[in-house]
Design an enzyme around this catalytic site. Structure first.
Site, PDB file in Angstrom:
ATOM      1  N   ASP A  80       0.819  -1.219   0.000  1.00 46.95           N
ATOM      2  CA  ASP A  80       0.000   0.000   0.000  1.00 46.95           C
ATOM      3  C   ASP A  80       0.854   1.271   0.000  1.00 46.95           C
ATOM      4  OD1 ASP A  80      -2.327  -1.408  -0.096  1.00 46.95           O
ATOM      5  OD2 ASP A  80      -2.788  -1.251   2.032  1.00 46.95           O
ATOM      6  N   ASP A  82       1.527   3.976   1.648  1.00 47.88           N
ATOM      7  CA  ASP A  82       1.585   4.781   2.864  1.00 47.88           C
ATOM      8  C   ASP A  82       2.756   4.287   3.714  1.00 47.88           C
ATOM      9  OD1 ASP A  82       0.661   2.379   3.896  1.00 47.88           O
ATOM     10  OD2 ASP A  82      -1.356   3.108   4.313  1.00 47.88           O
ATOM     11  N   GLU A  84       2.889   2.510   6.476  1.00 48.16           N
ATOM     12  CA  GLU A  84       2.833   1.104   6.848  1.00 48.16           C
ATOM     13  C   GLU A  84       3.148   0.209   5.654  1.00 48.16           C
ATOM     14  OE1 GLU A  84       0.025  -1.930   9.419  1.00 48.16           O
ATOM     15  OE2 GLU A  84      -0.777  -0.005   8.770  1.00 48.16           O
ATOM     16  N   TYR A 296      -7.199   4.601  -3.295  1.00 50.18           N
ATOM     17  CA  TYR A 296      -6.737   4.221  -1.955  1.00 50.18           C
ATOM     18  C   TYR A 296      -7.508   4.981  -0.889  1.00 50.18           C
ATOM     19  CZ  TYR A 296      -3.521   2.686   1.654  1.00 50.18           C
ATOM     20  OH  TYR A 296      -2.973   2.105   2.776  1.00 50.18           O
ATOM     21  N   ARG A 298      -6.954   5.387   2.446  1.00 48.31           N
ATOM     22  CA  ARG A 298      -6.327   6.020   3.617  1.00 48.31           C
ATOM     23  C   ARG A 298      -5.632   7.289   3.146  1.00 48.31           C
ATOM     24  NH1 ARG A 298      -5.321   0.456   4.721  1.00 48.31           N
ATOM     25  NH2 ARG A 298      -6.514  -0.247   6.523  1.00 48.31           N
ATOM     26  N   HIS A 342      -1.503  11.381  -1.479  1.00 47.31           N
ATOM     27  CA  HIS A 342      -2.219  10.939  -2.670  1.00 47.31           C
ATOM     28  C   HIS A 342      -3.619  11.529  -2.688  1.00 47.31           C
ATOM     29  CE1 HIS A 342      -2.866   7.964   0.507  1.00 47.31           C
ATOM     30  NE2 HIS A 342      -1.618   7.605   0.359  1.00 47.31           N
TER      31      HIS A 342
END
Length: 741
Positions: A80, A82, A84, A296, A298, A342
């Site tokens: 992903d 980000d 994490e 996405y 988040r 993003h």
């Protein structure tokens, strides 16, 4: 063949669909290594280095991925986009032996052919700044949680958990509830004038001012006086303002606003919203394979790509008409503290309407997709317009006010309408009759209504998330997790009543304890500064080890101080601190802080003690209800100085129901009981002073040959010692009797 590694099997299927067999796509199924569960896993003496471990359930996945890596020409890590996700890529590279200094990382914000192929054409190295940002947050949260939780559990004698952001969120709920309980309602009255024009058109106006200042009568007596004065006054139109009111479309969803609307409009919890959004992002099964529907999920940005914006504008013109497309494209300003990594959450393809997917998606998937789709579409549409009018009416020294508006052009509301709660004290209504300045209105009647000020409204998940975002605590990826922890069934810190969050009883002492001993952790401003500092690490130039070290030094002293109690050592007079361990039958105990000069320790009386009406016949103390190995009983509160026990009814001896046999060691009766495995045994009623037990019924007598106690078996007495001759004789006699029969 090249290999792409993602986290989710659903995501893997969606990507494989449009790569036409040129790539093999494997899923790591989330994190492949993490901090250990059973300990902190942070070496505070060695620069706070984390200790990463591979869970047993991940061994098979790692073995599978290693085989694929060995066979692959090139490996791409597509986790992903980000912090994490960047950390997961780094862990994968470390464990699978992938050179992280090579361009192995690809990033895309939507799972579409164009986005994925563009990412494959532009690989990069793993961004260690983002990895460090995630590590710093993880290490900090682990230190706080694993340090405070045990201390809070000890002090409050409950199994509790505390967290850096979770506890601050809980404090907001507790503080709000205390405000509500402390609130004292104040009386006030509303006065409405029902008026008409000479053309018999009626309008309602609300009393707003007296002598040029805002005014509402405070009680019934004052209200009657005002009405009396109004009855003697003329109502003259003082001012009329007409205007076209334009309302701009709302911005597309961020993680926070999506969760808020998902909770308010769809009745979901924030964790449910995120779980459903994850599936819409990764791809849902269709007749032609998996299809990803949204970008996405988040994000804290409201930015939209020019390509998506142009597609939306064309769709709006085709669907609603030219008037519904704004003359200039709508742009929205992202908050100053947002990462803006993003885009906002939007549909990948505006032509894939919710209606076209209704037979593919389940009910909640459809509802959330429609919410995201409609909000994005509305964000690109023209303003809604209303014919608005505001009228001020004088009556002596009093001023009445009314306003109204009617829709002139629906604009973005054709796609999406904002939630709004009517203000009953505003005096706003629909279409008003035409009136002119200086016009005298006819008084039909005066209405009065008693009101009371209302306490602050309890938080819902939606409003708590909104408040947390406004305060700058937590981040988009954490809101759902925090909401889940607060209402977790194992440790419910809040309950829900008509979607409102109400703190449970344990939440109050927990928050008071945390505020007393950890004021920085519980301070909103401190938490906000810490969130910003953690974000700064991701932008580079900040050493995360130093950030943690600067935090840890004062925090460590706070943890030590939090264990010290008001209990005074009865041997040296120093304060005692609470600790966890084995001390008699208690898990927690007090230890003198003057150690090693003083070694005094004593047990902590369990919180679950229930005082009773009975008085100890040995020392005069209060008898309390306890629960032990053999059920509930009464015990002296002065234990361990006084070890007196009784039955629950206050009698000094146990009921004889299960008494069977005599203890050979102390002479007290034994009780027939059943073990956990279902086997019958006999235990002394003098327990815990006497711990005698036997699988056979004891007679209380001794064997004349070996001196062991004797037992009764099948109605006959025999020695309990299997090596004794008397035991052997008894067994042979029993066998002979069975043979004769």
């Amino acid at each position: 063949m090249d290999l792409i590694i993602v986290e989710s099997p659903h995501k893997a299927k969606t990507i494989e669909k449009f790569l036409s067999g040129d790539y093999k796509v494997e899923a790591s199924k989330g994190h492949i290594r993490d901090l250990p569960v059973n300990k902190m896993g942070i070496n505070v003496k060695k620069n706070f280095e984390p200790e990463y471990v591979i869970n047993a359930d991940k061994q098979a996945d790692i073995a599978r991925l290693k085989k694929s890596v060995q066979k692959a020409d090139t490996v791409y890590l597509a986790t992903d986009p980000d912090r994490e996700g960047e950390a997961i890529s780094w862990h994968l590279a470390e464990v699978l032996g992938i050179d992280e200094k090579k361009p192995v990382r690809i990033e895309f914000h939507e799972i579409s052919p164009k986005a994925v192929k563009n990412a494959l054409a532009n690989p990069r190295t793993i961004d260690m700044n983002l990895v460090d940002a995630q590590q710093a947050r993880r290490v900090l949260d682990r230190i706080v949680g694993y340090s405070i939780s045990p201390v809070a559990s000890l002090r409050l004698n409950e199994t509790l958990s505390a967290g850096r952001v979770q506890s601050v969120a809980l404090k907001m709920v507790v503080d709000r509830e205390r405000e509500i309980k402390a609130f004292v309602p104040q009386e006030y009255w509303l006065i409405r004038a029902i008026l008409s024009t000479d053309k018999n058109a009626v309008l309602k106006a609300l009393l707003a001012e007296k002598s040029g200042k805002k005014y509402k009568p405070a009680n019934a007596e004052e209200t009657e006086k005002v009405i009396s004065e109004l009855n003697a006054s003329d109502f003259i139109v003082k001012d009329v303002k007409r205007a076209v009111q334009k309302v701009h479309a709302p911005a597309p969803f961020t993680t926070s606003t999506m969760q808020q609307d998902g909770v308010m409009r769809l009745g979901l919890t924030s964790p449910q919203v995120m779980q459903i959004a994850q599936k819409l992002y990764e791809g849902v099964p269709t007749a032609n394979g998996n299809l990803a529907l949204i970008t996405y999920m988040r994000t804290d940005s409201v930015r939209i790509s020019s390509e998506a914006q142009n597609a939306a504008l064309n769709f709006i013109k085709e669907t609603f008409g030219e008037d519904y497309a704004p003359k200039k494209p709508n742009f929205y300003k992202t908050k100053g503290d947002a990462q803006d990594a993003h885009e906002a959450i939007r549909p990948i393809d505006i032509k894939v309407t919710p209606e076209s997917m209704k037979n593919v998606l389940d009910r909640n998937q459809y509802r959330l997709y429609k919410l995201i789709y409609d909000r994005f579409l509305a964000s690109q549409m023209a303003e809604a317009q209303y014919d608005a009018v505001n009228v001020d009416i004088e009556a002596g020294e009093y001023l009445f006010r009314t306003s109204g508006k009617v829709e002139k052009f629906a604009g973005y509301t054709r796609a999406y309408k904002m939630n709004s709660e009517p203000d009953e004290d505003s005096g706003e209504s629909g279409l008003l009759p035409d009136v002119t300045e200086g016009e005298k209105l006819n008084k039909e009647r005066i209405e009065k209504e008693q009101k009371f000020t209302k306490p602050p409204t309890r938080y819902t998940e939606a409003t708590l998330i909104k408040a947390m975002e406004a305060e700058g605590i937590g981040r988009p990826s954490t809101y759902a997790t925090i909401m889940g922890k607060l209402s977790d069934k194992k440790r419910a810190y809040v309950t829900k009543e008509k979607n409102y969050l109400i703190p449970t009883e344990i939440s109050y002492p927990l928050i008071d304890f945390l505020c007393k001993y950890f004021p920085d952790i519980m301070d909103l401003k401190f938490t906000r500064r810490m969130e910003t500092a953690l974000d700064d690490i991701g932008e580079g130039g900040k050493d995360w080890h130093k950030l943690i070290a600067d935090f840890y030094r004062p925090f460590e002293n706070q943890v030590k101080h939090s264990t010290v109690t008001d209990v005074i050592c009865d041997k040296c007079g120093a304060p005692m601190e609470i600790r966890s361990g084995k001390f008699g039958k208690f898990g927690n105990y007090y230890a003198c802080t003057n150690y090693p000069a003083c070694h005094n320790i004593k047990p902590v009386t369990p919180k679950t003690v229930i005082p009773t009406q009975y008085i100890c016949d040995k020392c005069g103390g209060v008898m309390v209800e306890r629960e032990g190995k053999y059920g509930k009983f009464l015990a002296c509160l002065n234990y361990p100085k006084c070890k007196n026990t009784r039955n629950l009814d206050g009698t000094s001896e146990r009921k004889q129901d299960n008494f069977d046999g005599v203890c050979p060691e102390c002479g007290k009766p034994t009780r027939k009981m059943t073990s956990k495995t279902g086997k019958t045994f006999y235990g002394c009623t003098g327990y815990p002073d006497c711990k005698f037990m036997s699988w056979d019924k004891p007679t209380g007598k001794k064997c004349p040959v070996c001196g062991s106690y004797t037992v009764e078996v099948n109605g006959k007495e025999r020695c309990s010692n299997r090596k004794c001759t008397e035991y052997e004789k008894a067994v042979k006699s029993e066998k002979t009797e069975k043979t004769d029969k």
